[in-house]
Design an enzyme around this catalytic site. Structure first.
Site, PDB file in Angstrom:
ATOM      1  N   ASP A 150      24.416   7.215  -2.585  1.00  0.00           N
ATOM      2  CA  ASP A 150      25.407   8.214  -2.147  1.00  0.00           C
ATOM      3  C   ASP A 150      26.194   8.716  -3.355  1.00  0.00           C
ATOM      4  O   ASP A 150      27.412   8.866  -3.304  1.00  0.00           O
ATOM      5  CB  ASP A 150      26.327   7.595  -1.097  1.00  0.00           C
ATOM      6  CG  ASP A 150      27.083   8.671  -0.310  1.00  0.00           C
ATOM      7  OD1 ASP A 150      26.712   9.861  -0.404  1.00  0.00           O
ATOM      8  OD2 ASP A 150      28.049   8.323   0.384  1.00  0.00           O
TER       9      ASP A 150
ATOM     10  N   LYS B  14      42.668  -1.213  -0.425  1.00  0.00           N
ATOM     11  CA  LYS B  14      42.024  -0.808   0.830  1.00  0.00           C
ATOM     12  C   LYS B  14      42.328  -1.887   1.848  1.00  0.00           C
ATOM     13  O   LYS B  14      42.134  -3.079   1.557  1.00  0.00           O
ATOM     14  CB  LYS B  14      40.506  -0.716   0.643  1.00  0.00           C
ATOM     15  CG  LYS B  14      40.050   0.375  -0.280  1.00  0.00           C
ATOM     16  CD  LYS B  14      38.543   0.507  -0.229  1.00  0.00           C
ATOM     17  CE  LYS B  14      38.102   1.657  -1.093  1.00  0.00           C
ATOM     18  NZ  LYS B  14      36.676   1.936  -0.993  1.00  0.00           N
TER      19      LYS B  14
ATOM     20  N   PHE C 198      37.803   1.753   7.416  1.00  0.00           N
ATOM     21  CA  PHE C 198      38.292   0.518   8.037  1.00  0.00           C
ATOM     22  C   PHE C 198      39.807   0.455   8.146  1.00  0.00           C
ATOM     23  O   PHE C 198      40.348  -0.423   8.790  1.00  0.00           O
ATOM     24  CB  PHE C 198      37.813  -0.682   7.219  1.00  0.00           C
ATOM     25  CG  PHE C 198      36.319  -0.835   7.232  1.00  0.00           C
ATOM     26  CD1 PHE C 198      35.691  -1.475   8.295  1.00  0.00           C
ATOM     27  CD2 PHE C 198      35.541  -0.327   6.207  1.00  0.00           C
ATOM     28  CE1 PHE C 198      34.313  -1.600   8.314  1.00  0.00           C
ATOM     29  CE2 PHE C 198      34.173  -0.470   6.227  1.00  0.00           C
ATOM     30  CZ  PHE C 198      33.548  -1.108   7.295  1.00  0.00           C
ATOM     31  N   GLY C 199      40.500   1.361   7.475  1.00  0.00           N
ATOM     32  CA  GLY C 199      41.958   1.319   7.515  1.00  0.00           C
ATOM     33  C   GLY C 199      42.524   2.162   6.407  1.00  0.00           C
ATOM     34  O   GLY C 199      41.802   2.902   5.733  1.00  0.00           O
ATOM     35  N   GLU C 200      43.845   1.999   6.187  1.00  0.00           N
ATOM     36  CA  GLU C 200      44.482   2.848   5.186  1.00  0.00           C
ATOM     37  C   GLU C 200      44.137   2.441   3.761  1.00  0.00           C
ATOM     38  O   GLU C 200      43.833   1.279   3.508  1.00  0.00           O
ATOM     39  CB  GLU C 200      46.004   2.772   5.356  1.00  0.00           C
ATOM     40  CG  GLU C 200      46.466   3.620   6.514  1.00  0.00           C
ATOM     41  CD  GLU C 200      47.642   3.007   7.250  1.00  0.00           C
ATOM     42  OE1 GLU C 200      48.034   1.879   6.918  1.00  0.00           O
ATOM     43  OE2 GLU C 200      48.138   3.679   8.164  1.00  0.00           O
ATOM     44  N   VAL C 201      44.235   3.441   2.853  1.00  0.00           N
ATOM     45  CA  VAL C 201      44.112   3.148   1.422  1.00  0.00           C
ATOM     46  C   VAL C 201      45.493   3.415   0.826  1.00  0.00           C
ATOM     47  O   VAL C 201      46.092   4.456   1.081  1.00  0.00           O
ATOM     48  CB  VAL C 201      43.061   4.058   0.746  1.00  0.00           C
ATOM     49  CG1 VAL C 201      42.915   3.703  -0.729  1.00  0.00           C
ATOM     50  CG2 VAL C 201      41.716   3.955   1.448  1.00  0.00           C
TER      51      VAL C 201
ATOM     52  N   ILE D  15      47.753   6.439   0.356  1.00  0.00           N
ATOM     53  CA  ILE D  15      47.167   7.600  -0.349  1.00  0.00           C
ATOM     54  C   ILE D  15      45.942   8.159   0.358  1.00  0.00           C
ATOM     55  O   ILE D  15      45.395   9.180  -0.028  1.00  0.00           O
ATOM     56  CB  ILE D  15      46.821   7.260  -1.825  1.00  0.00           C
ATOM     57  CG1 ILE D  15      45.904   6.025  -1.909  1.00  0.00           C
ATOM     58  CG2 ILE D  15      48.057   7.105  -2.660  1.00  0.00           C
ATOM     59  CD1 ILE D  15      45.402   5.735  -3.322  1.00  0.00           C
ATOM     60  N   GLY D  16      45.514   7.486   1.398  1.00  0.00           N
ATOM     61  CA  GLY D  16      44.341   8.030   2.097  1.00  0.00           C
ATOM     62  C   GLY D  16      43.938   7.143   3.247  1.00  0.00           C
ATOM     63  O   GLY D  16      44.588   6.126   3.528  1.00  0.00           O
ATOM     64  N   ALA D  17      42.881   7.567   3.914  1.00  0.00           N
ATOM     65  CA  ALA D  17      42.391   6.777   5.050  1.00  0.00           C
ATOM     66  C   ALA D  17      40.920   6.481   4.829  1.00  0.00           C
ATOM     67  O   ALA D  17      40.133   7.378   4.547  1.00  0.00           O
ATOM     68  CB  ALA D  17      42.572   7.567   6.336  1.00  0.00           C
TER      69      ALA D  17
HETATM   70  N1  ADE Z   1      41.271   6.399  -3.485  1.00  0.00           N
HETATM   71  C1  ADE Z   1      40.347   5.491  -3.221  1.00  0.00           C
HETATM   72  N2  ADE Z   1      40.282   4.592  -4.201  1.00  0.00           N
HETATM   73  C2  ADE Z   1      41.167   4.952  -5.128  1.00  0.00           C
HETATM   74  C3  ADE Z   1      41.555   4.413  -6.380  1.00  0.00           C
HETATM   75  N3  ADE Z   1      40.962   3.355  -6.857  1.00  0.00           N
HETATM   76  N4  ADE Z   1      42.493   5.040  -7.057  1.00  0.00           N
HETATM   77  C4  ADE Z   1      43.048   6.143  -6.569  1.00  0.00           C
HETATM   78  N5  ADE Z   1      42.746   6.687  -5.395  1.00  0.00           N
HETATM   79  C5  ADE Z   1      41.804   6.102  -4.678  1.00  0.00           C
END
Ligand code: ADE
Length: 986
Positions: A748, A655, A634-637, A629-631
């Site tokens: 932050d 993560k 440190f690596g992919e999420v 679902i994302g980057a």
């Molecule tokens: N992106 C980063 N952390 C997340 C999470 N806990 N749930 C959904 N998207 C995310």
């Protein structure tokens, strides 16, 4: 068939209802209420819309268009405006005022009657005349009434007038037509106003800014450079930004009045005669300094009166001055070798402090007019010219001569005056007589530090010799200093001398008549130094002793520090988390009784120990990864599922730490888990556990279906009610309260670091202190080298890294702004440098569109420069709770308040009020002072506790006034919370 007897009442309200207050930031392209002749709009078909023109009480026409074919099916009646030139507009606003009949109030029309009509437009470069093709028209919107009226209303003669505004644009052609399509409603179109918004010509900081049309894209500002007004000059480039609503934002830079001009009411006005202004700047003209004058206007400097002057380096602000009068009381004091002249300073220094004296010497023969200058023959100490003390010593004069000394006083303007100089004069005869001289001076012996001398007594002395004075000095340093010693015998041992150095000696005798002249000078040398070794050894001994002493001291000090526990590194590995909590506490985090405090994982020598202590290890077989679902840094999420025996499977975000990492990266990655694992709160992202014993290393957290708050809001612009938005803000504040109670400073806090779940619950995420800033694309390097998300960060944290829960409160204010503007970028596209500058100059983000006053007030409270004045998160939570419990407090919007007729264009200022009266004055509700007093509300504390019922009970009847008072009370409440905290009494 038309519905009869219609709209006879239109003129009843026009005189009052259409009265407007100044819309200075609108340029009207069409206003049917101000067209005097026929409007000439076209109707298709002819029997559809009716144009009715009536006269008001001032004999001005009122143009109304009406249609009411509610009994007949399939209506398609068009009304088309004349061609409207768009002028400078890129986007226009169409404001319609109309009444619409409620179909339920008309019998027998249920199948045919409608309660809406349609608004269309068509762009063209020129007017088409009568040609009208509906197909060319683009629909702007379907217009429905907020208020329709019934037959009963008609009977009561109450009119429900609707106002609807629609945006049209961008428009690229030179103009456009508007068209109104009726499909079977009963409508009276009372007025049509078409305008565009502009930031109107304005003067700010002595610069003028022209009329400026905002960008079509409402999120970007037009940067406008100002031109200095007459007789002003630029300091920092004056700039303003024109916002989408025609408001000027963010004043930067300024102009200042030039020399000879001062600022009066926003323009630069010439200094009057007798006044001057020597420098450009925001200073006033000043009266001419003493002994100067100016005859004309706009003087940069005042001229000196006759006989007065200004030295080259004198500032124009200084009085004019003149040369000093001569010195007074000049006397001399003569002995054999030395003539001392002394005098008193002049009675008039000329108004200056830079007084000096020059000495001139003349040696005259028996006839006084046979004189010659003699400075070169004599020695003057410290010198003959530029003396600052009122004394001079004269040496080397002849024994039998007449000298005349002239002492002149001078100052910085003496050279400018043509007046003859005045001096003090004294004549000195050196023929004084006195005791006789001693004979030859002999060296008896010398050592490295001493010389023994002896001499012959003078043969003939009229008076007995009291003693001898031996004067000596180092030959090389003749003029620097000398020493002397006295002896009754004609011999002396002069000690304390330097080895192997030449000295000059001379002797004089003293009798009751005074001193004789000095003997001639004799030069003798001390012997070389044979004792150097001994003294060197002495120094070595001192150094060794000091070193041994120092080392001993160091050992004692180190032992002391270890015993008192100050060398924490030594104990770090052995500390328990409880010890570390205490250590945190000592570092400034004050825990609340009964609330756990946060432990910084960096206090562990071995970070894996912190991971073990604060996180649960998960067997990777329990995790099912489903999607990326994302980057992360440190690596992919990924998203996925987590199974726990005996529990329901849950959705998680995972993560991962990508392969090929170094130990430091693994430590930094798991650091966030060690922090998150310590928290347990519904508004903080929950850590499920970590995978550290197999690859890939993973952090597993609860899954938040709606992702990060900023993008979520951008995708759902305008979709939520104010209460829903406040609910989100309340959740974030509650999470932040928990973190600040734990002693954790986020650093932050921003909408991008808040996650939203499917129930719109917001949770704070992204922990890891410095690391998160590395990760954050918003973080920029400051001049001090730190990486900081400038737009979200409090000024003290940017300037000197003072991060605290108070700086988190500043960021929270920015998050509020992001939420209320549906993810707009704070400070739009201004540069970081401009943001810092404008905050420093006191600028704060204006309320986003549709933002309740109470919320913008809270933002402003969070953005106070003085960090101790910002609200605590606990105050924020209770304030938001109050708003949620009393939603009417959210009704007054900032834009409503700003456009109140009583104060057109005036900005609301929210000072700390002193009395109930002042407070009512400030919100323009002074008329209720006596109501408040009579009901016993005479302190702000009591007012802050009032409910809307209380406000009504004391006699505030108008709803608008009730709202205004209540919304201000909300703010007051928050202010008072703080005043009390600070022990400040109102
Ligand atoms: N992106 C980063 N952390 C997340 C999470 N806990 N749930 C959904 N998207 C995310």
């Amino acid at each position: 068939m038309s519905f009869g007897n219609r709209f006879f009442f239109v003129s009843l309200f026009l005189g009052t209802a259409l009265t407007r207050f100044c819309n200075c930031n609108q340029v009207v392209l069409l206003d049917t209420t101000s067209v005097l002749g026929e409007l000439g709009w076209k109707t298709y078909p002819i029997n559809g819309w009716d144009a009715i023109t009536e006269m008001d009480e001032h004999n001005r026409p009122i143009h109304t268009f009406q249609v009411c074919n509610v009994m007949e099916p399939n209506q398609n009646n068009w009304l088309r405006s004349n061609w409207i030139s768009r002028q400078a507009a890129q986007k226009v606003y169409v404001e319609l005022r109309f009444t619409l009949r409620d179909c339920n109030s008309i019998p027998w029309v249920s199948g045919t009657c409608k309660e809406t009509f349609n608004l269309f437009y068509h762009e063209t470069d020129e007017a088409h005349g009568v040609k009208f093709r509906p197909a060319q028209y683009t629909k702007i919107d379907t217009i429905a009434a907020d208020e329709s009226f019934t037959q009963m209303d008609l009977g009561d003669r109450i009119l429900k007038l609707n106002t609807e505004v629609r945006e049209v644009g961008p428009i690229n052609r030179k103009g456009f037509y508007l068209a109104f399509q009726d499909i079977g409603a009963c409508i009276a179109l009372v007025s049509v106003r078409v305008y565009y918004k502009k930031c109107p010509f304005t003067l700010r900081n002595l610069a003028s800014f022209p009329d400026t049309v905002p960008r079509v894209d409402s999120s970007s500002l037009v940067e406008v450079r100002g031109a200095c007004v007459d007789h002003a000059e630029e300091r920092d480039t004056p700039k303003l930004f024109c916002g989408a609503d025609g408001d000027w934002l963010v004043p930067l830079g300024r102009c200042v009045c030039s020399v000879g001009y001062e600022e009066i009411d926003g323009s630069c006005v010439a200094c009057r005669p007798g006044f001057y202004k020597a420098y450009a700047g925001n200073i006033k003209c000043s009266k001419c300094p003493p002994h100067s004058f100016s005859y004309g206007d706009a003087s940069a400097i005042c001229r000196c009166e006759k006989g007065f002057f200004r030295a080259e380096k004198d500032p124009p602000t200084m009085a004019c001055t003149r040369p000093p009068s001569p010195p007074r009381n000049l006397i001399f004091n003569l002995n054999d070798t030395c003539l001392l002249l002394e005098w008193s300073p002049p009675s008039d220094t000329g108004g200056r402090r830079d007084l000096t004296y020059n000495v001139q010497c003349k040696r005259c023969g028996p006839e006084p007019d046979h004189c010659q200058l003699c400075e070169d023959e004599l020695r003057f100490l410290p010198g003959p010219l530029g003396l600052t003390n009122a004394t001079v010593t004269v040496l080397d004069f002849s024994a039998h001569a007449n000298y005349t000394f002239e002492i002149e006083s001078l100052n910085g303007v003496s050279d400018m005056s043509s007046f003859p100089r005045q001096v003090a004069i004294i004549t000195v005869s050196t023929d004084q007589g006195g005791p006789s001289l001693v004979g030859t001076l002999k060296k008896d012996w010398a050592s490295p530090n001493s010389i023994a001398l002896s001499w012959q007594q003078p043969e003939q002395t009229t008076l007995p010799i009291i003693d001898y004075e031996v004067k000596y000095y180092e030959k090389e340093h003749e003029l620097l200093s000398y020493s002397s010693t006295r002896t009754k015998a004609p011999s002396v041992i002069v000690s304390g001398l330097k080895p192997a150095t030449w000295y000059v000696f001379s002797v004089r005798t003293r009798t009751a008549a005074g001193y004789s002249s000095y003997s001639p000078k004799y030069e003798y040398e001390t012997t070389g130094d044979s004792s150097n070794m001994a003294s060197d050894q002495g120094q070595v001994l001192v150094i060794v002793t000091a070193a041994v002493g120092g080392f001993t001291l160091l050992v004692i000090l180190t032992l002391f520090l270890l015993i008192t526990g100050r060398c924490q590194w030594y104990f770090k590995a052995k500390m328990t988390s409880e010890d570390k909590r205490r250590a945190n506490y000592q570092n400034g985090h004050v825990p609340f009784p009964g609330i756990k405090t946060y432990v910084d994982p960096d206090t562990y020598e071995d970070p894996t120990q912190a991971v073990h202590e604060f996180t649960k290890e998960i067997d990777p077989s329990r995790i099912r990864i489903e999607r990326v679902i994302g980057a992360g840094e440190f690596g992919e999420v990924c998203s996925g599922r987590l199974r726990t025996p005996g529990k329901k499977e849950i959705a998680v975000a995972i993560k991962t730490l990508k392969g090929g990492y170094v130990e430091r990266q693994r430590r930094d990655f798991l650091r966030e888990a060690s922090i998150m694992g310590q928290f347990d709160h519904p508004n903080i992202i929950r850590l499920e556990g970590v995978v550290t014993k197999s690859r890939p290393v993973m952090i597993v957290v609860e899954y938040m279906e709606n992702g990060s708050l900023d993008s979520f809001l951008r995708q759902h612009d305008g979709h939520f009610t104010v209460i829903q938005l406040v609910g989100m803000l309340r959740g974030i504040a509650s999470g932040m309260k928990y973190l600040s109670d734990m002693g954790y400073v986020h650093r932050d806090l921003a909408a991008r670091n808040i996650l939203v779940n499917s129930n719109l619950v917001c949770k704070v995420s992204d922990f890891g202190l410095s690391r998160v800033l590395e990760d954050d694309p918003e973080a920029a390097y400051t001049t001090t080298g730190g990486k900081i998300p400038i737009r979200w960060t409090a000024p003290e944290a940017i300037s000197y890294r003072k991060f605290s829960s108070a700086s988190d409160a500043w960021s929270y204010g920015i998050v509020m702004w992001e939420v209320m503007s549906y993810g707009e970028r704070p400070y739009w596209e201004m540069s970081n440098q401009d943001v810092i500058l404008s905050i420093e100059e006191g600028y704060r983000l204006p309320a986003p569109m549709g933002c309740p006053v109470a919320l913008h007030q809270l933002m402003l409270h969070c953005w106070q420069k003085e960090r101790n004045h910002r609200p605590k998160f606990t105050d924020i939570v209770s304030f938001l709770d109050k708003l949620i419990r009393n939603p009417s407090s959210l009704l007054p919007l900032v834009e409503d308040i700003q456009s109140l007729p009583e104060s057109p264009g005036e900005e609301m200022d929210y000072p700390m009020f002193i009395s109930v009266g002042d407070w009512l004055d400030s919100i323009k509700m002074s008329q209720y002072k006596s109501n408040f007093m009579a009901a016993g509300y005479n302190t702000l504390d009591s007012v802050a506790r009032m409910s809307i019922e209380d406000v009504r009970r004391i006699g505030v009847e108008l709803i608008g006034h009730q709202r205004r008072i209540i919304s201000s009370i909300q703010t007051l409440h928050l202010q008072l919370l703080h005043e009390h905290e600070k022990g400040f009494h109102v």
